[in-house]
Design an enzyme around this catalytic site. Structure first.
Site, PDB file in Angstrom:
ATOM      1  N   ALA A  50      -3.093  -1.435  -8.201  1.00 47.55           N
ATOM      2  CA  ALA A  50      -2.958  -2.895  -8.077  1.00 47.55           C
ATOM      3  C   ALA A  50      -3.709  -3.610  -9.195  1.00 47.55           C
ATOM      4  O   ALA A  50      -3.202  -4.562  -9.805  1.00 47.55           O
ATOM      5  CB  ALA A  50      -3.486  -3.355  -6.714  1.00 47.55           C
ATOM      6  N   HIS A 102       0.838  -1.203   0.000  1.00 45.32           N
ATOM      7  CA  HIS A 102       0.000   0.000   0.000  1.00 45.32           C
ATOM      8  C   HIS A 102       0.877   1.259   0.000  1.00 45.32           C
ATOM      9  O   HIS A 102       0.790   2.094   0.906  1.00 45.32           O
ATOM     10  CB  HIS A 102      -0.897  -0.002   1.247  1.00 45.32           C
ATOM     11  CG  HIS A 102      -2.300   0.426   0.982  1.00 45.32           C
ATOM     12  ND1 HIS A 102      -3.229  -0.372   0.351  1.00 45.32           N
ATOM     13  CD2 HIS A 102      -2.947   1.595   1.255  1.00 45.32           C
ATOM     14  CE1 HIS A 102      -4.373   0.250   0.269  1.00 45.32           C
ATOM     15  NE2 HIS A 102      -4.228   1.456   0.798  1.00 45.32           N
ATOM     16  N   ASN A 108      -4.134   3.146  -4.400  1.00 39.04           N
ATOM     17  CA  ASN A 108      -3.444   1.851  -4.376  1.00 39.04           C
ATOM     18  C   ASN A 108      -4.261   0.735  -5.028  1.00 39.04           C
ATOM     19  O   ASN A 108      -3.713  -0.089  -5.765  1.00 39.04           O
ATOM     20  CB  ASN A 108      -3.118   1.477  -2.933  1.00 39.04           C
ATOM     21  CG  ASN A 108      -2.107   2.416  -2.315  1.00 39.04           C
ATOM     22  OD1 ASN A 108      -0.915   2.348  -2.586  1.00 39.04           O
ATOM     23  ND2 ASN A 108      -2.583   3.331  -1.463  1.00 39.04           N
TER      24      ASN A 108
END
Length: 377
Positions: free
Chosen positions: A215, A205, A211
């Site tokens: 991802a 993170h 984030n």
């Protein structure tokens, strides 16, 4: 598996250990479906319909997980230079505009080298695309955070506190990149490697905000670089539809510490569902071509009339698949162009003939629909 001792956060584990029989069974199913789709012919006009649709729905879904309010149609409008209807904030619209740019950026990285060797530069550039000009608290595009954040909640398996000091984050990101580019991970199946990138990046993170979106884009980038079609964008839709299970899969895997089976299993079920949906959709495109040929045969042999053929052709051209009624034939466009000058009895006879030939189906409310599988029987 790789264990790293951080300065302040204790031991951090990069884990690729999982229940092999359980996961490999899913990998076989996913790989088989992927191969089947790769072997299906895709006409350019199909791609021109599917690809933008998947792009806009994926952007809407990955943003909605983080609370954005625009749907896929509004994402398309924004991309076309239109301003969606009132009810959305400037922040929501900018998040979508940034995501459109980020998705298009990963298109330029998807083919070479294979397997993809990525870097912190890739990650920071994606974060810049996603958070450019957005005023998230403390966030600077492309810059790691230095401070505490909390992820998750009790309703989805508990709260997680990622490493908080920048020295730990910088070290873990270097270790993450080295691990993801190692022979051990590159030799993993791409579905596993992409899911592990998604999971471990989320654990670190590294940014104040964005984030989750980074991802999911990293995962998409790895899948695209391996030539996987459709799934890279469809997975965000799966995560959004099953968002509670998505968070629980993270929490269960965090608690397991040295076993990533929960997240891999959840992820692979999404891969399989996405591939199956696309296989069915491409098969339906092929059925449309086959049915057009079959209708030509039926007209040539006087098994159906020209008007009945025109009705079926209208239905084949209508991508919405919306059912119609007998009343619609004579009162609603486009059907009324064919039926406004004929009697209700004639319309009934047409429907009866097409039902008997299994070219139409009818439900309990007397609504008719095209039966793409009718010529199979």
């Amino acid at each position: 598996m790789k264990e790293v001792m951080t300065f302040k956060a204790g031991k951090f584990i990069f884990c690729d250990q999982y229940d092999r029989p359980r996961i490999e069974k899913l990998l076989v199913e996913a790989s088989t479906l992927n191969s089947a789709i790769s072997d299906l012919p895709i006409l350019p006009k199909w791609s021109s319909q599917i690809d933008p649709e998947l792009l806009y729905s994926s952007i809407a879904s990955t943003a909605a997980i983080e609370g954005n309010s625009l749907d896929a149609n509004e994402v398309r409008e924004l991309d076309e230079g239109k301003i969606p209807e009132a009810g959305h904030t400037a922040k929501d619209r900018l998040e979508i505009t940034n995501l459109i740019g980020a998705y298009r950026a990963i298109e330029t990285l998807r083919t070479k080298p294979v397997p993809l060797i990525f870097s912190e530069t890739h990650i920071k550039e994606l974060h810049k695309h996603i958070t450019f000009d957005l005023t998230y608290n403390g966030n600077i595009p492309g810059i790691y955070r230095n401070g505490e954040v909390r992820v998750g909640d009790k309703a989805h398996g508990g709260e997680y506190r990622p490493p908080k000091i920048i020295e730990d984050i910088e070290m873990l990101m270097r270790e993450f990149i080295d691990w993801m580019n190692s022979d051990e991970l590159i030799n993993e199946h791409v579905f596993v490697r992409a899911a592990l990138a998604h999971y471990h990046f989320s654990l670190i993170h590294p940014f104040w905000d964005g984030n989750g979106r980074v991802a999911r884009l990293l995962e998409a980038l790895l899948l695209q670089s391996a030539g996987i079609r459709y799934v890279p964008k469809m997975l965000s839709n799966y995560y959004y539809r099953h968002v509670d299970d998505y968070y629980r899969a993270f929490s269960e895997t965090i608690r397991a510490k040295k076993d990533v089976t929960p997240f891999l299993e959840f992820n692979l079920r999404g891969v399989i569902e996405s591939l199956q949906q696309m296989k069915n959709r491409i098969a339906d495109f092929i059925r449309v071509l086959a049915m057009r040929d079959y209708l030509h045969f039926l007209v040539s042999n006087k098994a159906i009339s020209k008007r009945q053929n025109d009705l079926l052709t209208l239905l084949l051209d209508d991508t919405s698949g919306k059912p119609f009624t007998l009343h619609d034939l004579q009162s609603a466009l486009p059907y009324s162009m064919l039926y406004r000058k004929v009697s209700e009895m004639t319309a009934r006879r047409d429907l009866k003939n097409l039902l008997e030939r299994k070219l139409l189906t009818v439900d309990s409310d007397n609504r008719y629909s095209l039966n793409l599988r009718g010529f199979d029987s």
